[in-house]
Scaffold this motif. Structure first.
Motif, PDB file in Angstrom:
ATOM      1  N   PHE A   1       0.834  -1.202   0.000  1.00 57.96           N
ATOM      2  CA  PHE A   1       0.000   0.000   0.000  1.00 57.96           C
ATOM      3  C   PHE A   1       0.871   1.256   0.000  1.00 57.96           C
ATOM      4  N   HIS A   2       0.476   2.194  -0.855  1.00 57.36           N
ATOM      5  CA  HIS A   2       1.206   3.457  -1.019  1.00 57.36           C
ATOM      6  C   HIS A   2       0.333   4.596  -0.497  1.00 57.36           C
ATOM      7  N   VAL A   3       0.942   5.543   0.239  1.00 55.52           N
ATOM      8  CA  VAL A   3       0.165   6.657   0.813  1.00 55.52           C
ATOM      9  C   VAL A   3       0.642   7.987   0.245  1.00 55.52           C
ATOM     10  N   ARG A   4      -0.297   8.932   0.182  1.00 51.40           N
ATOM     11  CA  ARG A   4      -0.003  10.315  -0.187  1.00 51.40           C
ATOM     12  C   ARG A   4      -0.792  11.229   0.736  1.00 51.40           C
ATOM     13  N   TYR A   5      -0.260  12.405   0.989  1.00 51.78           N
ATOM     14  CA  TYR A   5      -0.966  13.376   1.831  1.00 51.78           C
ATOM     15  C   TYR A   5      -0.526  14.781   1.430  1.00 51.78           C
ATOM     16  N   PRO A   6      -1.338  15.803   1.695  1.00 51.78           N
ATOM     17  CA  PRO A   6      -1.013  17.160   1.268  1.00 51.78           C
ATOM     18  C   PRO A   6      -0.038  17.855   2.229  1.00 51.78           C
ATOM     19  N   HIS A   7       0.863  18.632   1.670  1.00 49.66           N
ATOM     20  CA  HIS A   7       1.762  19.452   2.492  1.00 49.66           C
ATOM     21  C   HIS A   7       0.910  20.460   3.256  1.00 49.66           C
ATOM     22  N   PRO A   8       1.088  20.591   4.562  1.00 53.27           N
ATOM     23  CA  PRO A   8       0.201  21.456   5.349  1.00 53.27           C
ATOM     24  C   PRO A   8       0.307  22.939   5.008  1.00 53.27           C
TER      25      PRO A   8
ATOM     26  N   SER B   1       1.222  17.524  -2.950  1.00 54.64           N
ATOM     27  CA  SER B   1       1.028  16.142  -2.535  1.00 54.64           C
ATOM     28  C   SER B   1       2.371  15.481  -2.238  1.00 54.64           C
ATOM     29  N   LEU B   2       2.483  14.860  -1.073  1.00 47.94           N
ATOM     30  CA  LEU B   2       3.721  14.217  -0.635  1.00 47.94           C
ATOM     31  C   LEU B   2       3.518  12.707  -0.542  1.00 47.94           C
ATOM     32  N   ASN B   3       4.531  11.958  -0.935  1.00 52.70           N
ATOM     33  CA  ASN B   3       4.490  10.507  -0.818  1.00 52.70           C
ATOM     34  C   ASN B   3       4.968  10.063   0.559  1.00 52.70           C
ATOM     35  N   GLY B   4       4.495   8.943   0.989  1.00 54.01           N
ATOM     36  CA  GLY B   4       4.996   8.367   2.232  1.00 54.01           C
ATOM     37  C   GLY B   4       6.428   7.905   2.069  1.00 54.01           C
ATOM     38  N   PRO B   5       7.140   7.689   3.154  1.00 51.05           N
ATOM     39  CA  PRO B   5       8.555   7.320   3.072  1.00 51.05           C
ATOM     40  C   PRO B   5       8.784   5.920   2.512  1.00 51.05           C
ATOM     41  N   THR B   6       7.760   5.081   2.551  1.00 51.11           N
ATOM     42  CA  THR B   6       7.884   3.705   2.066  1.00 51.11           C
ATOM     43  C   THR B   6       6.484   3.169   1.786  1.00 51.11           C
TER      44      THR B   6
ATOM     45  N   ARG C   1       0.764  14.830  14.098  1.00 50.40           N
ATOM     46  CA  ARG C   1       1.956  15.658  14.241  1.00 50.40           C
ATOM     47  C   ARG C   1       1.747  17.040  13.645  1.00 50.40           C
ATOM     48  N   ILE C   2       1.029  17.106  12.517  1.00 47.44           N
ATOM     49  CA  ILE C   2       0.726  18.411  11.924  1.00 47.44           C
ATOM     50  C   ILE C   2      -0.135  19.225  12.874  1.00 47.44           C
ATOM     51  N   ALA C   3      -1.134  18.587  13.476  1.00 46.65           N
ATOM     52  CA  ALA C   3      -2.029  19.287  14.412  1.00 46.65           C
ATOM     53  C   ALA C   3      -1.274  19.768  15.648  1.00 46.65           C
ATOM     54  N   ASP C   4      -0.277  18.973  16.099  1.00 46.56           N
ATOM     55  CA  ASP C   4       0.488  19.335  17.305  1.00 46.56           C
ATOM     56  C   ASP C   4       1.652  20.273  16.998  1.00 46.56           C
ATOM     57  N   GLY C   5       1.890  20.558  15.727  1.00 47.27           N
ATOM     58  CA  GLY C   5       2.977  21.459  15.349  1.00 47.27           C
ATOM     59  C   GLY C   5       4.348  20.833  15.422  1.00 47.27           C
ATOM     60  N   ILE C   6       4.427  19.499  15.371  1.00 45.63           N
ATOM     61  CA  ILE C   6       5.731  18.832  15.471  1.00 45.63           C
ATOM     62  C   ILE C   6       6.054  18.028  14.210  1.00 45.63           C
ATOM     63  N   TRP C   7       5.286  18.276  13.153  1.00 47.29           N
ATOM     64  CA  TRP C   7       5.538  17.569  11.892  1.00 47.29           C
ATOM     65  C   TRP C   7       6.811  18.098  11.250  1.00 47.29           C
ATOM     66  N   VAL C   8       7.601  17.213  10.665  1.00 47.43           N
ATOM     67  CA  VAL C   8       8.845  17.579   9.997  1.00 47.43           C
ATOM     68  C   VAL C   8       8.672  17.409   8.498  1.00 47.43           C
ATOM     69  N   ASP C   9       9.029  18.466   7.761  1.00 48.18           N
ATOM     70  CA  ASP C   9       8.899  18.440   6.308  1.00 48.18           C
ATOM     71  C   ASP C   9       9.889  17.427   5.728  1.00 48.18           C
ATOM     72  N   PRO C  10       9.424  16.362   5.073  1.00 44.35           N
ATOM     73  CA  PRO C  10      10.345  15.355   4.539  1.00 44.35           C
ATOM     74  C   PRO C  10      11.240  15.885   3.423  1.00 44.35           C
ATOM     75  N   ILE C  11      10.789  16.953   2.737  1.00 40.36           N
ATOM     76  CA  ILE C  11      11.628  17.536   1.691  1.00 40.36           C
ATOM     77  C   ILE C  11      12.842  18.217   2.310  1.00 40.36           C
TER      78      ILE C  11
ATOM     79  N   GLU D   1      -2.535   3.865   9.784  1.00 40.78           N
ATOM     80  CA  GLU D   1      -1.913   4.324  11.039  1.00 40.78           C
ATOM     81  C   GLU D   1      -0.825   5.361  10.765  1.00 40.78           C
ATOM     82  N   TYR D   2      -0.099   5.192   9.663  1.00 45.54           N
ATOM     83  CA  TYR D   2       0.936   6.179   9.318  1.00 45.54           C
ATOM     84  C   TYR D   2       0.307   7.539   9.031  1.00 45.54           C
ATOM     85  N   LEU D   3      -0.766   7.543   8.235  1.00 48.64           N
ATOM     86  CA  LEU D   3      -1.443   8.811   7.941  1.00 48.64           C
ATOM     87  C   LEU D   3      -1.994   9.458   9.210  1.00 48.64           C
TER      88      LEU D   3
END
Length: 418
Positions: free
Chosen positions: A18-25, A30-35, A53-63, A45-47
């Motif tokens: 399974f492959h995941v994508r989510y929007p940059h906050p 659109s960002l891909n999951g790390p694996t 983490r985005i809601a808590d302000g601790i998300w790290v930009d993978p780029i 669960e990853y999403l």
């Protein structure tokens, strides 16, 4: 097909994973999951973790976290730190020599410099530290062998601590820029070297070593030992920096020597703790007047301890002179810089306060001053000897296991001893 959901999307691939994508906050890109994930539940669960983490302000930009450590250090650390050019050069050397290169001979074959910031975790740093510890020790032992000296038991510890401090600062910078969430540099005391105590020179040793120096530098060891100056301060003092009436040096500038460049003189900032006036013993003033008359031009800007061409001596030249001088007193362990510690010890032995020692050394903190105020066994016996004058006039009755009031100035509790 991708399944629609409140946050991000999950798509099953032909492989069954399974492959995941989510929007940059911020940008919405659109960002891909790390694996890819083995099950849809793991992907979901990853999403959920990303959204939390985005809601808590601790998300790290993978780029941002995807750049290598070498790239980040070159563009976002070394160009922006506020240190002297000499310190910056030393930091770069430590990073280039010990942090960036691969260690193929180590068990984990670690190569921090080529790793992405997001991949530099605690395990990677621990593996690097173990490999660098072996490398720095080997390098230090080789150096001592080439110079005909016996390597100490902690050979390489200083280089290792310096490299770890640089790595820790770089990772802290990555945390501040929100490229990573926490620093992976968690090894206790890895950035410090245990102080084994110093062996300062005695006044007689300093005097004897001075006589072994070339005539125009003969006074410099005495000046260093009784002023507690750094070498780059002492060898930058101009003629107008000596106050004959006050018998004092004024530190207003320092030497700065970078690789491949001539020695230059750098003025000190007005808020620099190194900018100070340090008084010297009167006997030194007499020697200084003789030195000025014989070796220093009348120009107020002339350097007091300079070459015959009136330029400051280079670090390598000073080192060569001192190496010969220290051999005459059998102190091959004594660096010229150690005369600064000798001077601080001389000040402490006169009863100088911590603030006075800090002033003479040009320090902003009390840490170093406290080192020189540490007491030896003899000094502790001297303290006990001075306490003899504080002997009370009334004896405590220990046989009755009770104490009595000795005097109004000696408030011993009358509740008894137990």
């Amino acid at each position: 097909m991708a399944k629609r959901r409140l946050f991000g999307s999950i798509k099953q691939l032909k492989s069954g994973r399974f492959h995941v994508r989510y929007p940059h906050p911020v940008t919405g890109v659109s960002l891909n999951g790390p694996t890819t994930f083995e099950t849809e539940r793991e992907a979901d669960e990853y999403l959920a973790r990303v959204r939390s983490r985005i809601a808590d302000g601790i998300w790290v930009d993978p780029i941002l976290a995807g750049v290598t450590l070498d790239s980040f250090a070159a563009t976002d650390y070394f160009p922006v730190i506020t240190v002297s050019d000499r310190t910056l050069e030393r930091y770069r050397d430590d990073y280039t020599k010990w942090v960036s290169p691969p260690y193929p001979e180590s068990r984990s074959a670690v190569h921090l410099g080529a790793m992405r910031l997001s991949a530099v975790n605690v395990v990677a740093v621990d593996n690097w530290y173990a490999a660098a510890k072996v490398a720095t020790r080997k390098s230090a032992i080789d150096y001592y062998t080439r110079t005909g000296r016996t390597a100490p038991s902690d050979a390489g510890a200083t280089q290792l601590a310096g490299a770890y401090r640089v790595l820790r600062q770089i990772m802290n910078q990555a945390v501040r820029q929100k490229r990573i969430f926490t620093s992976p540099c968690t090894i206790s005391n890895a950035g410090t070297v245990k102080d084994k105590g110093r062996s300062p020179a005695t006044p007689a040793e300093v005097a004897k070593a001075s006589l072994a120096m070339p005539p125009r530098y003969r006074l410099s060891p005495l000046a260093a030992a009784w002023s507690a100056f750094r070498p780059e301060e002492l060898f930058a003092v101009p003629r107008h920096g000596w106050d004959r009436e006050q018998c004092a040096f004024r530190v207003v500038q320092v030497l700065e020597e970078l690789r491949g460049q001539p020695v230059r003189i750098k003025p000190l900032a007005k808020n620099d703790a190194s900018l100070r006036t340090v008084h010297m013993p009167r006997w030194f003033g007499e020697l200084m007047e003789e030195h000025l008359a014989e070796f220093v031009p009348e120009d107020p800007m002339a350097i007091i301890f300079a070459t015959s061409n009136d330029v400051p001596p280079s670090r390598s030249y000073r080192s060569a002179m001192w190496s010969k001088a220290r051999r005459t007193i059998g102190r091959t362990d004594l660096r010229f810089y150690d005369l600064r510690h000798t001077g601080a010890k001389f000040s402490a032995e006169t009863g100088a306060s911590i603030r006075q020692i800090m002033h003479r050394m040009g320090h902003k903190t009390t840490r170093a001053a406290l080192i020189y105020q540490s007491h030896s066994s003899q000094e502790d016996r001297d303290v006990a000897g001075r306490m003899e004058s504080q002997r009370p006039g009334t004896v405590i009755d220990l046989t009755a296991r009770r104490a009595v009031w000795l005097s109004p100035s000696c408030p011993i509790s009358p509740r008894g001893l137990s």
